[in-house]
Design a protein around this motif. Structure first.
Motif, PDB file in Angstrom:
ATOM      1  N   GLY A 260       0.820  -1.204   0.000  1.00  0.00           N
ATOM      2  CA  GLY A 260       0.000   0.000   0.000  1.00  0.00           C
ATOM      3  C   GLY A 260       0.853   1.253   0.000  1.00  0.00           C
ATOM      4  O   GLY A 260       0.576   2.220  -0.722  1.00  0.00           O
ATOM      5  N   ILE A 261       1.914   1.241   0.799  1.00  0.00           N
ATOM      6  CA  ILE A 261       2.842   2.372   0.807  1.00  0.00           C
ATOM      7  C   ILE A 261       3.530   2.501  -0.551  1.00  0.00           C
ATOM      8  O   ILE A 261       3.724   3.611  -1.068  1.00  0.00           O
ATOM      9  CB  ILE A 261       3.882   2.189   1.930  1.00  0.00           C
ATOM     10  CG1 ILE A 261       3.192   2.253   3.294  1.00  0.00           C
ATOM     11  CG2 ILE A 261       4.981   3.245   1.841  1.00  0.00           C
ATOM     12  CD1 ILE A 261       4.109   1.923   4.453  1.00  0.00           C
TER      13      ILE A 261
ATOM     14  N   HIS B 134       2.358   1.704  -3.498  1.00  0.00           N
ATOM     15  CA  HIS B 134       1.433   2.297  -4.461  1.00  0.00           C
ATOM     16  C   HIS B 134       1.299   3.806  -4.224  1.00  0.00           C
ATOM     17  O   HIS B 134       1.184   4.582  -5.182  1.00  0.00           O
ATOM     18  CB  HIS B 134       0.068   1.616  -4.366  1.00  0.00           C
ATOM     19  CG  HIS B 134      -0.043   0.365  -5.178  1.00  0.00           C
ATOM     20  ND1 HIS B 134      -0.221   0.364  -6.541  1.00  0.00           N
ATOM     21  CD2 HIS B 134       0.028  -0.936  -4.815  1.00  0.00           C
ATOM     22  CE1 HIS B 134      -0.286  -0.875  -6.985  1.00  0.00           C
ATOM     23  NE2 HIS B 134      -0.133  -1.690  -5.962  1.00  0.00           N
ATOM     24  N   CYS B 135       1.289   4.223  -2.964  1.00  0.00           N
ATOM     25  CA  CYS B 135       1.230   5.657  -2.672  1.00  0.00           C
ATOM     26  C   CYS B 135       2.466   6.376  -3.197  1.00  0.00           C
ATOM     27  O   CYS B 135       2.375   7.479  -3.747  1.00  0.00           O
ATOM     28  CB  CYS B 135       1.085   5.887  -1.169  1.00  0.00           C
ATOM     29  SG  CYS B 135      -0.546   5.493  -0.502  1.00  0.00           S
TER      30      CYS B 135
ATOM     31  N   THR C 262     -10.531   6.704  -4.077  1.00  0.00           N
ATOM     32  CA  THR C 262      -9.995   5.349  -4.257  1.00  0.00           C
ATOM     33  C   THR C 262     -10.861   4.329  -3.544  1.00  0.00           C
ATOM     34  O   THR C 262     -11.190   3.261  -4.087  1.00  0.00           O
ATOM     35  CB  THR C 262      -8.551   5.273  -3.735  1.00  0.00           C
ATOM     36  OG1 THR C 262      -7.725   6.167  -4.501  1.00  0.00           O
ATOM     37  CG2 THR C 262      -8.002   3.871  -3.851  1.00  0.00           C
TER      38      THR C 262
ATOM     39  N   LEU D 265      -5.951   2.758  -8.392  1.00  0.00           N
ATOM     40  CA  LEU D 265      -5.847   3.948  -7.542  1.00  0.00           C
ATOM     41  C   LEU D 265      -6.436   5.165  -8.258  1.00  0.00           C
ATOM     42  O   LEU D 265      -6.348   5.286  -9.479  1.00  0.00           O
ATOM     43  CB  LEU D 265      -4.375   4.212  -7.211  1.00  0.00           C
ATOM     44  CG  LEU D 265      -4.097   5.056  -5.963  1.00  0.00           C
ATOM     45  CD1 LEU D 265      -4.277   4.199  -4.725  1.00  0.00           C
ATOM     46  CD2 LEU D 265      -2.673   5.585  -6.000  1.00  0.00           C
TER      47      LEU D 265
ATOM     48  N   ASN E   4      -0.024   3.103 -11.423  1.00  0.00           N
ATOM     49  CA  ASN E   4      -0.278   2.063 -10.426  1.00  0.00           C
ATOM     50  C   ASN E   4      -0.776   0.776 -11.064  1.00  0.00           C
ATOM     51  O   ASN E   4      -0.581  -0.307 -10.519  1.00  0.00           O
ATOM     52  CB  ASN E   4      -1.283   2.563  -9.394  1.00  0.00           C
ATOM     53  CG  ASN E   4      -0.715   3.667  -8.527  1.00  0.00           C
ATOM     54  OD1 ASN E   4      -0.693   4.826  -8.915  1.00  0.00           O
ATOM     55  ND2 ASN E   4      -0.199   3.291  -7.365  1.00  0.00           N
TER      56      ASN E   4
ATOM     57  N   ILE F 184      -4.978  -1.882  -2.487  1.00  0.00           N
ATOM     58  CA  ILE F 184      -5.375  -0.540  -2.921  1.00  0.00           C
ATOM     59  C   ILE F 184      -6.309   0.095  -1.906  1.00  0.00           C
ATOM     60  O   ILE F 184      -6.290   1.320  -1.709  1.00  0.00           O
ATOM     61  CB  ILE F 184      -6.029  -0.600  -4.320  1.00  0.00           C
ATOM     62  CG1 ILE F 184      -5.077  -1.243  -5.322  1.00  0.00           C
ATOM     63  CG2 ILE F 184      -6.401   0.790  -4.800  1.00  0.00           C
ATOM     64  CD1 ILE F 184      -3.766  -0.511  -5.497  1.00  0.00           C
TER      65      ILE F 184
ATOM     66  N   SER G  61      -4.104   1.581   0.492  1.00  0.00           N
ATOM     67  CA  SER G  61      -3.519   2.808  -0.068  1.00  0.00           C
ATOM     68  C   SER G  61      -4.479   3.973   0.061  1.00  0.00           C
ATOM     69  O   SER G  61      -4.076   5.101   0.365  1.00  0.00           O
ATOM     70  CB  SER G  61      -3.152   2.587  -1.547  1.00  0.00           C
ATOM     71  OG  SER G  61      -2.169   1.591  -1.698  1.00  0.00           O
TER      72      SER G  61
END
Length: 582
Positions: A61-62, A64-65, A107, A120, A362, A377, A380
């Motif tokens: 998740g981090i 993807h951010c 999201t 995302l 993403n 996601i 995220s």
């Protein structure tokens, strides 16, 4: 064993439910399961409906951010020039907090109630181009004193009114554009629009999104080309460049005189904004005042909204393939586009200065991490909401030196331009017809806006509102190129094969809404689809899942038979983490 394509019509999309494992191989022969185990490159560790371990969800998740980081913060930074905020870092941090907060909410809505794929949502450069065209109109030109840092008092009511009136006009334009997008999505009209829009319309439209922003990229990178080169020399190295600038600043290698070249590469120019920013902030609707509606702005945003919808449809199909899901059915696409319209509505109400769309970057990250789970996601989205409420974090982002941002712009805008051109793979480019359509569309989209900007008095119809609409549209390269490409492609004789329509439809058509896999992935959560199925008339609503054709007993039997299969294999979490880190 993977479900056979003959039984579900999934063609090349081998969607396997067993063992949390998907095979993304493009080979059509799936009879031999053993051969599908060769090479981990085509295998997913977790499919779209799987739930990875909590620590893997946090890590990915981090990741993807961070992948979306550059695109999300770049929009407020670029937009601040048109909003007269280039010397107000604290307000820039508020805009960054707001766009993170809204992107997180959008999201969550998209993954839970929208297209339901691991995709995302965030700000888009597609809507940035018409926004900048609107803010470049004479009535919105920034006063001369706002360009001089020594004359700007960021706390004065006069300065606040200068930028907030521009923001409120943008908000109203995005709200109007979002209503159109929601209508097109939830009514199912997006499918009818796509019949007339082919690669020769899409290619110049998307390419010109990046090309039209070359001035912002060149200006920022030009403050120190050495730092900018470090950014675009290798992918996602903006944090490394930021660290180098910090070290060079700490040892006074970079000049301290504002008149010297390289001064803007220092990291201590906005250090006071971190101390001024609050620890906790909570963005809320109409925080900049009540939105106002501008006809010219609303029409200009419509051009960006249409381009965004076309791009998102392609992203849905790419995301489904990379996450091990069957191709999205019509009702899921309609719901996804409608939910993006709702996201733009929320962005307009909150005042991000932009809308929201699906992030192609993403989607590509799914293929790298081999984790297509939408649970990642969702995390995220939660993380972005939390980041949007942490004022200090957004303030830190505003301290990124201009040359680092310039290097990021060079990478992002270059990739966007190339992604647009890549749509020509469906077109016969040996045809002189197609070469003319694409070349004329691209060149005209560079010439016409440039000429209009140099001769604004040329547009004089006698109606002020009409003059403003034409001014915004004709200075938006994306609209000019896409419109000319659309007209030429649909009027100059040419076969569907020559125009690339057949190949484009082959890659994006298909409705698998009544297959077991499609229902599991795309039906609405919390039993909503089951409830809707009790009302037969609801199946005719474009964004509702169709009625279940198989009996409940058959569905349960199929699911049990799948779950009882011997799992094919499982990638280790350590392998996934190493792949994501690389």
């Amino acid at each position: 064993m993977a479900l056979e394509k003959e039984s579900n019509g999934l063609n090349n999309y081998e969607y396997a439910l067993e063992g949390h494992f998907c095979d993304l191989s493009d080979t059509k022969d799936v009879e031999d399961v053993g051969t599908s185990l060769e090479g981990d490159a085509n295998k997913l560790a977790y499919c779209v409906t799987d739930v990875p371990p909590w620590y893997l969800c946090i890590f990915l998740g981090i990741q993807h951010c961070l992948t979306a980081f550059g695109g999300i913060i770049a929009i407020p930074i670029i937009l601040s020039q048109g909003l007269c905020l280039q010397h107000d870092a604290l307000t820039q941090s508020h805009l960054i907090s707001t766009i993170f907060f809204v992107s997180g909410i959008c999201t969550l809505l998209q993954v839970v109630f929208g297209v339901r794929l691991p995709i995302l949502q965030g700000g888009t450069f597609t809507l940035l181009a018409p926004s900048m065209a609107m803010l470049s109109m004479p009535e919105w030109t920034c006063p001369a004193w706002t360009h001089n840092a020594s004359l700007v008092n960021t706390t004065s009511p006069e300065f606040t009114e200068v930028w907030q009136t521009r923001m409120r006009a943008l908000q109203g334009s995005f709200i109007m554009g979002s209503l159109f997008q929601m209508f097109v999505g939830f009514s199912g009209l997006i499918g009818h629009f796509m019949r007339f829009i082919g690669p020769l319309t899409i290619a110049p439209t998307i390419s010109l999104i990046g090309l039209s922003l070359f001035d912002s990229a060149g200006t920022s990178a030009g403050y120190h080309w050495g730092v900018a080169v470090i950014v675009f020399s290798q992918k996602l190295s903006h944090f490394f460049s930021w660290l180098i600038c910090y070290i060079l600043t700490a040892y006074d290698v970079l000049p301290t005189d504002p008149e010297n070249y390289g001064y803007l590469a220092r990291t201590d120019l906005k250090k006071d904004v971190i101390s001024k920013a609050p620890w906790i902030t909570f963005p809320y609707p109409c925080q900049w005042g009540m939105p106002t509606v501008s006809l010219a702005g609303a029409v200009g945003i419509l051009a960006g909204v249409i381009s965004s919808m076309i791009e998102s449809v392609g992203d849905y199909h790419a995301c489904a393939r990379l996450s091990g899901a069957p191709p999205p059915p019509k009702h899921a696409i309609n719901r996804g586009i409608g939910m993006e319209g709702l996201g733009c509505l929320l962005a307009g109400a909150w005042g991000t200065g932009n809308g929201t769309t699906s992030y192609s970057e993403n989607v590509g990250a799914l293929g790298i991490t081999k984790v297509g789970s939408r649970m990642v996601i969702l995390f995220s989205g939660v993380l972005m909401v939390v980041m949007g409420m942490m004022g200090k974090v957004a303030a830190i982002f505003t301290t990124i030196p201009e040359p680092v941002m310039g290097g990021m712009f060079l990478v992002m805008f270059g990739v966007i331009s190339a992604a647009g051109v890549s749509n020509l793979q469906y077109v016969n480019m040996n045809s002189s017809r197609n070469i003319f359509v694409f070349g004329f569309s691209m060149f005209s989209a560079l010439v016409i806006p440039n000429w209009i900007l140099k001769h604004p008095e040329a547009i004089s119809t006698g109606l002020v509102e009409l003059d403003q609409v034409l001014q915004v549209l004709l200075t938006t390269s994306m609209f000019v190129g896409g419109f000319i490409g659309f007209i030429l492609d649909n009027t100059i004789p040419g076969s569907k094969h020559e125009r690339g329509i057949l190949a484009w439809n082959e890659a994006h058509e298909g409705d698998f809404s009544n297959t077991l896999e499609s229902r599991e992935v795309y039906n609405l959560p919390f039993g909503i689809s089951t409830y809707f199925s009790s009302f037969p008339w609801l199946r005719h609503i474009p964004f509702c899942p169709p009625g279940v054709t198989a009996s409940l007993e058959e569905t349960e039997a199929d699911t049990d038979s799948l779950e009882n299969k011997q799992p094919l294999g499982h990638l280790e979490s350590s392998q996934v983490i190493i792949g994501a880190t690389l």
